[in-house]
Design a protein around this motif. Structure first.
Motif, PDB file in Angstrom:
ATOM      1  N   SER A 532      44.899  28.085  75.882  1.00 32.04           N
ATOM      2  CA  SER A 532      43.938  28.907  76.774  1.00 32.04           C
ATOM      3  C   SER A 532      43.072  29.729  75.999  1.00 32.04           C
ATOM      4  O   SER A 532      42.758  30.691  76.099  1.00 32.04           O
ATOM      5  N   ASP A 538      39.728  25.343  78.360  1.00 32.50           N
ATOM      6  CA  ASP A 538      40.592  25.577  79.412  1.00 32.50           C
ATOM      7  C   ASP A 538      39.755  25.821  80.848  1.00 32.50           C
ATOM      8  O   ASP A 538      39.500  26.933  81.486  1.00 32.50           O
ATOM      9  N   ASN A 541      41.156  27.795  84.223  1.00 32.57           N
ATOM     10  CA  ASN A 541      41.037  29.130  84.440  1.00 32.57           C
ATOM     11  C   ASN A 541      39.585  29.443  85.078  1.00 32.57           C
ATOM     12  O   ASN A 541      39.314  30.536  85.635  1.00 32.57           O
ATOM     13  N   SER A 596      46.941  23.989  75.928  1.00 27.73           N
ATOM     14  CA  SER A 596      47.726  24.296  77.155  1.00 27.73           C
ATOM     15  C   SER A 596      48.031  23.126  78.006  1.00 27.73           C
ATOM     16  O   SER A 596      47.645  22.177  77.746  1.00 27.73           O
TER      17      SER A 596
END
Length: 694
Positions: A532, A538, A541, A596
């Motif tokens: 993250s 990432d 997100n 992640s």
């Protein structure tokens, strides 16, 4: 020397390869190496020593101490067999009778040995002389200074049964102490009758004196089809059994417990663990004979050097530790309201106890201990070099008090300590003498429990803390800290020894800044965590998920390879016109990147030698399977047929169906052997280190 080498082969090299043990290829080496491995697995070492015990009697006597040196309790039935072998079982009546019988046989044997020693000097060797020797030894043992109770000096059949008779398991002296007393008595009688004649010491049949390490890391009762009532009323690992075992282990230096047996950590067990060794100031001004005998016995034991209490949160353990701290570590309080300390005895102390022998302590996940108990407990160990307080309620006041102690930490873990403040961490790392020599530091935080450090706190720590300015860090985790490009490139000092770096949960830190820092200031980093972290990686997100464009994952994969892997992990090309043979070297040693779940899903099956290796839990790494330590040298571009690359590919193909020891960048500190955050563990400790995300 050969047996010492075999036992030593079970211990990893001082400089770790950072890779899991992936096979038995050749003889272990002391240099960083994944192939051949740096150590043999513990079952291989135990099997080798067990086979050596079968050669002949001499080999048995030589190999037995090394075979019993380290004990890993795995199954309930093997635990009961271990208790039977070392402590004599769980039946008090049988233990008492067997101990008395052993004492009688030992005295008889000692009399014969003493008689044989005097016979060589011209003394008679008839039955009358043997009887006189036995009577002299018994008189010496039963004197006012004798350490063996009278009940154990008489044969079982000649004693009257009594429900109040002292039992060897719970209150009597340990067998090793009895054997030593008999040997001393024989030598005293010999010195009186035949000065200058030495009598060999008696043989102790129980192996407890050989044990230096015992842990319950692999202990489980799951799958035994026991009812809830049986699990509560018929426990395998009980406080009485653990206490009886500890009494028979005078040379124990390492003890590891887990949440599967923390209900056995009673006050008496904690006393046996921490009150052993040379007495410290303030300890043991006792009131009754039983406790005085225990104190004398413990004084003859070795100091405990390492304790691992990971995940111990049961009500029994919390209550026992609270009572232990109130009884031994906190100043006396004459007006204690509950009056528990005054029961059945009087205690008088001048100052709290300290335990200078303990060097390594892990309390990770011990969340049920209140700060007012946790603080004095840890402060009682002034010689700590390894300390793991991750996921505990340690307060800021603890760091202020611990900073002035005589401890000199080499490894410190304060991950997800929700009560600590940024100011307390900054003051401790910058000004505390105990933190000046830290080489392994984790201040890990995540999205749930982020780091308490502010940008100003972090800048002062990086620029002023001795552990950062010395350039000796080998492991560092600043996940969720407010790290910026300017901090990495302008404020950070070079870290030439850094091998494992954690920079997870920093969503605004760009890949280019991280790559520049690793290339210019931490080129020896081999493992990096970017869970993250970075807007380029990432993608989930930023409005991703099921509705995100398919190109988002592809863009993250392209950014990772083009901006990070290719510049840092690909060897420079050399001119084909050059006549000299030049070995191509990559700019850095980076070969493992933790990402992640979403980022790993976007990578698919990987690219080239870079493949995804998943842990037994939720963590996963993007690994260059063609790189690794081979014979003390980090090599890249290994052939597909190379054993190390084949083993790495096998781990990738397993898709998480691996042992708990597979993983990189541990979350838990290894303390039982002293390898710290770069150490490798399996079992429940391994799951905490490599499987769990937090």
């Amino acid at each position: 020397m050969g047996f010492f080498c075999i036992r030593g082969l079970s211990l990893p090299a001082s400089a770790s390869s950072l890779d899991p043990i992936i096979g038995n290829y050749g003889i272990p080496t002391a240099v960083p190496s994944s192939m051949p491995p740096s150590n043999w697995p513990e079952p291989v070492v135990r099997k080798t020593l067990a086979n050596l015990c079968l050669v002949n009697h001499a080999w048995y006597n030589a190999a037995k101490p090394w075979l019993w040196q380290k004990i890993e309790v795995r199954l309930p039935r093997s635990w009961l067999a271990l208790e039977e072998q070392i402590a004599g079982g769980n039946d008090d009546q049988n233990i008492d009778d067997n101990t008395a019988l052993a004492v009688e046989q030992s005295i008889q044997t000692a009399s014969k040995v003493a008689l044989a020693s005097t016979a060589s000097a011209g003394a008679s060797s008839d039955e009358d002389a043997l009887r006189k020797w036995k009577e002299s030894i018994l008189d010496n043992l039963s004197g006012p200074d004798g350490s063996i109770p009278f009940e154990l000096l008489t044969p079982p059949a000649s004693r009257d049964p009594s429900p109040r008779r002292l039992t060897a398991k719970s209150k009597g002296p340990a067998l090793w102490e009895i054997m030593r007393s008999i040997s001393n008595a024989v030598q005293n009688v010999m010195d009186q009758n035949e000065p200058g004649v030495y009598v060999p010491r008696l043989h102790d049949p129980r192996p407890g004196r050989f044990v230096q390490h015992i842990d319950f890391n692999h202990f489980r009762t799951i799958g035994m089809r026991r009812s809830v009532e049986e699990s509560v009323t018929s426990r395998f690992v009980t406080g009485e059994r653990v206490e009886a075992l500890l009494k028979e282990m005078p040379n124990l230096t390492a003890f590891g417990a887990t949440e599967y047996m923390d209900g056995a950590l009673t006050l008496r067990v904690l006393n046996e663990l921490f009150l052993r060794g040379s007495p410290s100031r303030g300890r043991g001004l006792v009131a009754n004979d039983a406790e005085d005998d225990d104190r004398k016995r413990r004084r003859d034991c070795k100091d405990l050097e390492s304790v691992d209490l990971t995940g111990c949160v049961s009500a029994v353990f919390v209550s026992a530790l609270t009572e232990f701290v109130n009884m031994h570590l906190l100043p006396s309080d004459e007006d204690r309201r509950d009056g528990r300390r005054a029961r059945s005895r009087l205690v008088r102390r001048e100052e709290p106890a300290t335990f200078p022998g303990l060097q390594r302590l892990c309390l990770r996940g011990v969340k049920s201990i209140q700060p007012q108990i946790l603080t004095p407990f840890v402060l009682a160990f002034p010689s700590l070099t390894h300390l793991d307080l991750s996921c505990t309620r340690v307060p800021p006041e603890f760091l202020a008090a611990f900073g002035d102690s005589s401890a000199r930490l080499r490894s410190l873990a304060l991950a997800r300590c929700i009560r600590l403040t940024g100011e307390s961490i900054k003051t401790f790392l910058i000004h505390a003498p105990a933190a000046a020599q830290i080489e392994e530091l984790t201040l890990y935080g995540d999205a749930t429990f982020p780091s308490p450090l502010s940008t100003e706190d972090l800048e002062e720590i990086v620029s002023l803390a001795p552990c950062f300015t010395r350039g000796e860090l080998t492991y560092l985790d600043l996940s969720s800290a407010p790290i910026t490009k300017e901090l990495l490139c302008d404020v950070f000092r070079p870290q030439p020894k850094l091998r494992s770096l954690g920079l997870s949960y920093i969503p605004d830190l760009e890949l280019a800044a991280i790559a520049q820092f690793i290339r210019s200031k931490a080129a020896n980093v081999e493992v990096l965590t970017l869970v993250s972290t970075s807007p380029e990686l990432d993608w989930g997100n930023g409005g991703g998920g099921m509705g995100a464009p398919r190109g988002s994952a592809r863009q993250a994969s392209v950014a990772l390879h083009t901006q990070f892997i290719s510049p840092l992990c690909t060897p420079h090309y050399t001119s084909i016109l050059s006549t000299a043979s030049v070995m191509r070297q990559a700019p850095t040693r980076l070969r493992v990147i933790e990402l992640s779940v979403l980022a790993l899903a976007g990578l698919g099956v990987g690219a080239g030698a870079w493949r995804i290796i998943r842990s037994k839990g939720s963590r996963g790494w993007y690994v260059d399977t063609a790189s690794g330590w081979v014979g003390g040298e980090l090599k890249r571009d290994l052939e597909r047929c190379h054993p190390l690359r084949k083993e790495m590919d096998r781990l990738a193909d397993a898709n998480g169906n691996v042992s708990s020891s597979v993983g990189w960048h541990a979350r838990k500190m290894e303390v039982l052997h002293g390898y710290g955050m770069l150490g490798r563990e399996d079992g429940l400790y391994g799951a905490v280190s490599f499987a769990y995300q937090g």
